[in-house]
Motif scaffolding. Structure first.
Motif, PDB file in Angstrom:
ATOM      1  N   LYS A   1     -11.763   5.337   0.753  1.00 47.24           N
ATOM      2  CA  LYS A   1     -11.151   5.333   2.083  1.00 47.24           C
ATOM      3  C   LYS A   1     -11.905   6.266   3.018  1.00 47.24           C
ATOM      4  O   LYS A   1     -12.235   5.907   4.157  1.00 47.24           O
TER       5      LYS A   1
ATOM      6  N   GLY B   1       0.823  -1.196   0.000  1.00 52.49           N
ATOM      7  CA  GLY B   1       0.000   0.000   0.000  1.00 52.49           C
ATOM      8  C   GLY B   1       0.856   1.246   0.000  1.00 52.49           C
ATOM      9  O   GLY B   1       2.068   1.189  -0.257  1.00 52.49           O
TER      10      GLY B   1
ATOM     11  N   LEU C   1       5.766  -2.313   5.726  1.00 49.28           N
ATOM     12  CA  LEU C   1       4.968  -2.030   4.531  1.00 49.28           C
ATOM     13  C   LEU C   1       5.716  -2.446   3.271  1.00 49.28           C
ATOM     14  O   LEU C   1       6.930  -2.286   3.176  1.00 49.28           O
ATOM     15  N   ASN C   2       4.948  -2.982   2.317  1.00 44.87           N
ATOM     16  CA  ASN C   2       5.461  -3.334   0.987  1.00 44.87           C
ATOM     17  C   ASN C   2       6.600  -4.354   1.036  1.00 44.87           C
ATOM     18  O   ASN C   2       7.696  -4.137   0.520  1.00 44.87           O
TER      19      ASN C   2
ATOM     20  N   ARG D   1      -4.508   1.747   3.503  1.00 46.06           N
ATOM     21  CA  ARG D   1      -3.304   1.934   2.694  1.00 46.06           C
ATOM     22  C   ARG D   1      -3.600   2.384   1.267  1.00 46.06           C
ATOM     23  O   ARG D   1      -2.836   2.132   0.347  1.00 46.06           O
TER      24      ARG D   1
ATOM     25  N   LYS E   1       2.074   4.778   2.004  1.00 45.46           N
ATOM     26  CA  LYS E   1       2.215   5.499   3.267  1.00 45.46           C
ATOM     27  C   LYS E   1       1.653   6.903   3.105  1.00 45.46           C
ATOM     28  O   LYS E   1       1.947   7.595   2.131  1.00 45.46           O
ATOM     29  N   HIS E   2       0.853   7.329   4.070  1.00 43.99           N
ATOM     30  CA  HIS E   2       0.198   8.629   3.970  1.00 43.99           C
ATOM     31  C   HIS E   2       0.993   9.720   4.683  1.00 43.99           C
ATOM     32  O   HIS E   2       1.793   9.437   5.590  1.00 43.99           O
TER      33      HIS E   2
ATOM     34  N   ASP F   1      -4.031   4.515  -2.167  1.00 44.37           N
ATOM     35  CA  ASP F   1      -3.254   5.528  -2.879  1.00 44.37           C
ATOM     36  C   ASP F   1      -4.127   6.771  -2.990  1.00 44.37           C
ATOM     37  O   ASP F   1      -5.037   6.840  -3.820  1.00 44.37           O
TER      38      ASP F   1
ATOM     39  N   ASN G   1      -0.322   5.703   8.938  1.00 45.33           N
ATOM     40  CA  ASN G   1      -1.690   5.664   8.394  1.00 45.33           C
ATOM     41  C   ASN G   1      -2.697   5.296   9.478  1.00 45.33           C
ATOM     42  O   ASN G   1      -3.763   5.898   9.587  1.00 45.33           O
TER      43      ASN G   1
ATOM     44  N   PHE H   1       2.288   2.421  12.545  1.00 48.34           N
ATOM     45  CA  PHE H   1       2.153   2.849  11.146  1.00 48.34           C
ATOM     46  C   PHE H   1       1.411   4.178  11.118  1.00 48.34           C
ATOM     47  O   PHE H   1       0.324   4.308  11.695  1.00 48.34           O
TER      48      PHE H   1
ATOM     49  N   GLY I   1      -7.258  -3.631   1.542  1.00 44.44           N
ATOM     50  CA  GLY I   1      -6.362  -2.691   2.215  1.00 44.44           C
ATOM     51  C   GLY I   1      -6.712  -1.235   2.014  1.00 44.44           C
ATOM     52  O   GLY I   1      -6.081  -0.356   2.612  1.00 44.44           O
TER      53      GLY I   1
ATOM     54  N   ILE J   1       0.606  -4.222   9.573  1.00 45.83           N
ATOM     55  CA  ILE J   1       1.634  -3.181   9.581  1.00 45.83           C
ATOM     56  C   ILE J   1       1.770  -2.595  10.994  1.00 45.83           C
ATOM     57  O   ILE J   1       2.783  -2.003  11.337  1.00 45.83           O
TER      58      ILE J   1
END
Length: 258
Positions: free
Chosen positions: A235, A13, A87-88, A223, A15-16, A225, A59, A57, A219, A53
């Motif tokens: 989201k 996902g 993550l990832n 997570r 990261k914000h 985009d 987010n 995290f 997700g 995560i």
């Protein structure tokens, strides 16, 4: 099962951006993220059970802060004893091996996670002034929403987003209201599992809701985009779905006796 076991989609996902406003403190030896509403009241709480995560995290912490901004005392514990999945993770990462043995030789199944959730709920109710507990579980965390939404387990109201690892027996044992945010594309909670879960809920005596979001994948509620308009909308809409549910059944104190 009401949902399938996790896969690589549980660890990927975006990261914000943002700065967390809450704080990390311990409940016993359990690292926990706390976020408080403006009035600092703790009567109405949201227990966030995060995805793999973990609770550090950004987010997840930003989501916790959003619930706090909506008037809830928010508690988000470390379910993994310092062993979340970064993550990832690369292609080929074996999430089931991590679940069974972790990266420190200790697994992350029911025997490890149940005592953490139980201890946190006990602290919330006994020492932190919490009267009603709504809990939202993302992916991995959804299983433990179901498990502790059973009678006498401590969660009053449940919410899930793209659940994984949830057993049918855990759904059937729930005694409180449940809302689910589901992704259109989700190998963990695909069409047949959504329909299976819906059929079980229909036969139960609890209030329930399931909302399906198009153009998103497993997700998305954590997570997504955010540069993609459809993902950003889904989201944010899933978050508002959960807030509205808690406003009705936690703050609103609607009768939830099963």
């Amino acid at each position: 099962m009401a949902s399938n076991p996790g896969g690589r989609c549980c660890t990927i996902g975006v990261k914000h951006e943002g700065e967390a406003k809450g704080e990390l403190k311990n409940i016993g030896n359990i690292s926990t993220y706390f976020a408080y509403p403006e009035d600092k009241k703790t009567d109405n709480a949201v227990l966030i059970l995060p995805d793999v995560i973990g609770h550090e995290f950004i987010n997840a912490q930003l989501i916790a802060d959003q619930f706090a901004a909506n008037g809830y005392f928010v508690v988000m514990p470390d379910l993994f004893e310092g062993d979340p999945i970064p993550l990832n993770r690369p292609e080929g990462f074996d999430i089931m091996a991590w679940l069974q043995k972790g990266r420190k030789g200790k697994g992350h199944g029911k025997d490890q996670v149940d005592p953490i959730v139980e201890a946190v709920i006990k602290e919330m109710r006994d020492n932190l002034g919490v009267k009603r507990v709504g809990s939202v579980g993302y992916c991995f965390g959804a299983k433990y929403v179901a498990r502790f939404l059973a009678k006498g387990k401590g969660i009053d109201v449940g919410a899930m987003a793209h659940p994984s690892f949830v057993d049918a027996e855990e759904i059937k044992a729930m005694t409180g209201p449940l809302t689910i945010a589901a992704a259109e594309t989700d190998q963990i909670f695909p069409v047949e599992k959504r329909h299976e879960t819906e059929a079980m809920l229909k036969e139960m005596s609890i209030p329930y809701q399931m909302v399906l979001y198009s153009d998103v994948e497993h997700g998305f509620a954590v997570r997504a985009d955010m540069s993609k308009r459809e993902a950003k909308f889904a989201k944010e809409a899933a978050f508002l779905q959960h807030v509205q549910w808690f406003d009705e059944f936690v703050k609103g104190k609607r009768d939830i006796a099963a």
